[in-house]
Write an enzyme that holds these catalytic residues in place. Structure first.
Site, PDB file in Angstrom:
ATOM      1  N   GLY A  72       0.824  -1.207   0.000  1.00  0.00           N
ATOM      2  CA  GLY A  72       0.000   0.000   0.000  1.00  0.00           C
ATOM      3  C   GLY A  72       0.858   1.257   0.000  1.00  0.00           C
ATOM      4  N   THR A  73       1.966   1.193   0.690  1.00  0.00           N
ATOM      5  CA  THR A  73       2.881   2.337   0.751  1.00  0.00           C
ATOM      6  C   THR A  73       3.380   2.694  -0.648  1.00  0.00           C
ATOM      7  OG1 THR A  73       3.559   1.784   2.999  1.00  0.00           O
ATOM      8  CG2 THR A  73       5.094   3.121   1.694  1.00  0.00           C
ATOM      9  N   GLN A 180      -7.647   0.671   4.146  1.00  0.00           N
ATOM     10  CA  GLN A 180      -8.490   0.198   5.249  1.00  0.00           C
ATOM     11  C   GLN A 180      -9.902  -0.146   4.805  1.00  0.00           C
ATOM     12  OE1 GLN A 180      -7.789  -0.488   8.447  1.00  0.00           O
ATOM     13  NE2 GLN A 180      -5.646   0.101   8.276  1.00  0.00           N
ATOM     14  N   SER A 200      -3.934  -2.855  -0.310  1.00  0.00           N
ATOM     15  CA  SER A 200      -2.838  -3.697   0.174  1.00  0.00           C
ATOM     16  C   SER A 200      -3.393  -5.031   0.668  1.00  0.00           C
ATOM     17  CB  SER A 200      -2.119  -2.979   1.317  1.00  0.00           C
ATOM     18  OG  SER A 200      -1.143  -3.833   1.880  1.00  0.00           O
ATOM     19  N   HIS A 202      -2.390  -7.454   2.671  1.00  0.00           N
ATOM     20  CA  HIS A 202      -2.324  -7.976   4.056  1.00  0.00           C
ATOM     21  C   HIS A 202      -3.362  -7.357   4.995  1.00  0.00           C
ATOM     22  CE1 HIS A 202      -0.081  -4.837   6.463  1.00  0.00           C
ATOM     23  NE2 HIS A 202       0.270  -4.431   5.260  1.00  0.00           N
ATOM     24  N   THR A 238      10.026  -7.821 -11.932  1.00  0.00           N
ATOM     25  CA  THR A 238       9.423  -9.139 -12.127  1.00  0.00           C
ATOM     26  C   THR A 238       8.230  -9.313 -11.188  1.00  0.00           C
ATOM     27  OG1 THR A 238      11.516 -10.054 -12.827  1.00  0.00           O
ATOM     28  CG2 THR A 238       9.882 -11.625 -12.025  1.00  0.00           C
ATOM     29  N   CYS A 326       2.091   1.962  12.712  1.00  0.00           N
ATOM     30  CA  CYS A 326       3.260   2.616  12.113  1.00  0.00           C
ATOM     31  C   CYS A 326       3.865   3.643  13.033  1.00  0.00           C
ATOM     32  CB  CYS A 326       2.885   3.295  10.812  1.00  0.00           C
ATOM     33  SG  CYS A 326       1.666   2.404   9.886  1.00  0.00           S
TER      34      CYS A 326
END
Ligand SMILES: *Cc1c(COP(=O)(O)O)cnc(C)c1O
Length: 382
Positions: A72-73, A180, A200, A202, A238, A326
């Site tokens: 996501g970052t 989120q 993202s 995860h 890749t 974070c």
């Protein structure tokens, strides 16, 4: 094994077993490079394409508008810097909010040090941006509006459709960090008129280290990683085939029956909020009472240090965050709570509990029981 209660789903979520099963072949026997022209490569390419289709189906867009990234970052960095660099001759003004995730906030600050002008929109006490102030902030040289779909600390959801409408009418690109929101809210990129959307894996029971950026056809954006021309020459490197396969399966599973999942999580979360307010004096719920993610509860416990509380809860096998994952190692108070006009005491005394599908009523009862005891003791023995 000791009993563990995981209440930090906004930080990350467990990998779904069906997702893992789907990934396994691509970690071992089907290890081909998706760019290779022989059968092994063709199989990897097919798996990546199937995943792209699944993400597009979940967001209600075209498959060729989905670009896989490493997280996501990266998606947030790419959206913001990619638009900024591609459109700098048109303008150097970007509008964002004061409560963004660091991946957006720090990307904007980086651009600010490199000649761009950033407006950080204020939010109200619930964490909602004002559409009026947004409209007034738009200038002739505004090239991008980046506002998150839902906040990772307090769970507040923004009026995304209205923001999208304003951006569209003003002919300004609109990016939303929906990391989120995916898997918690039904999202239609056309309905919200977003041009770019970050996600993202995860955060919705997929693997770590893989994300995606939706880019509407026709959007003028620079590549972020330059190299071997993968992802339509927009994001080289890749392809992370097993990760991408996992992301596809995870988004499919988490959006199939989003209504009933949503309801289940909401019920448990509301049970928790109700029990905390009934059993513990001097607590305040941060964030919006209704416009919030189904799994989020963020409480200020008066007179209690959040880091202390999170540490004690850890000893009891209860996993929660002070602030966001974070920032919980930094001693500085949450920029989100400060932007919501909370005091430093509130910001340092607030704990985030984020629920998932596997949390139970028994767990809620146990956690509230431990919380009331710990807080009562600490208030008597500061
Ligand atoms: C977790 C999170 C991110 C970062 O995603 P990663 O895949 O961990 O880099 C970005 N924005 C929000 C709102 C998040 O919750």
């Amino acid at each position: 094994m000791r009993k563990v209660i995981y209440l930090d789903h906004a930080a990350t979520t467990p990998l779904n077993c069906d997702v893992l099963e789907k990934m396994k072949p691509y970690l071992c026997e089907n290890f081909g490079n998706a760019s290779s022209i022989y059968q092994l490569g063709i199989e990897s390419r097919a798996a990546v394409d199937e995943s792209r289709y699944k993400v597009a189906y979940a967001l209600k867009c075209q498959a060729h508008e989905i670009f896989f990234t490493s997280c996501g970052t990266e998606s947030n960095n790419w959206a913001i810097k990619g638009i900024a660099f591609a459109n700098r001759l048109k303008g150097n003004h970007i509008i964002t909010s004061a409560i963004e995730h660091p991946a957006v906030k720090n990307s904007c600050e980086y651009l600010e040090h490199n000649g761009f002008d950033i407006t950080y929109l204020p939010v109200d006490e619930f964490g909602v941006v004002s559409l009026d102030i947004l409209k007034k902030s738009i200038r002739k040289n505004t090239i991008l509006i980046s506002i998150m779909y839902a906040n990772n600390e307090v769970g507040t959801m923004q009026p995304i459709k209205e923001i999208g409408q304003i951006a569209r009418e003003s002919n300004i690109y609109f990016h939303t960090d929906a990391v989120q929101a995916i898997g918690n809210i039904d999202i239609d990129v056309n309905d919200c008129k977003v041009d770019m959307l970050s996600l993202s894996a995860h955060k919705f029971n997929g693997p770590k280290g893989v994300g995606a950026l939706y880019i509407r056809t026709g959007t003028n954006i620079d590549p972020y990683l330059h190299g071997g021309s993968q992802e339509l020459n927009r994001r080289s490197g890749t392809e992370n085939v097993p990760g991408i396969v996992g992301l596809g399966k995870a988004i499919e599973l988490s959006t199939i029956d989003i209504e009933s999942k949503n309801k289940k999580v909401l019920t448990i979360r509301n049970l928790f909020i109700g029990a905390v307010i009934r059993n513990i004096p001097n607590v305040f719920l941060n964030g919006h009472p209704t416009l919030r993610l189904p799994g989020n509860a963020n409480f200020f416990f008066q007179g209690i240090d959040a880091k202390y509380l999170a540490t004690i809860l850890n000893d009891e096998g209860i996993y929660v965050s002070n602030g966001s994952a974070c920032s919980c190692n930094s001693k500085s108070p949450s920029h989100v709570l400060l932007a919501m006009n909370k005091t430093e005491e509130t910001a340092l005394g607030s704990v985030r509990f984020t629920f998932g599908e596997e949390n139970t009523e028994d767990e809620v009862n146990y956690v509230v029981d431990v919380l009331s005891k710990v807080i009562e003791y600490k208030r008597k023995n500061p």
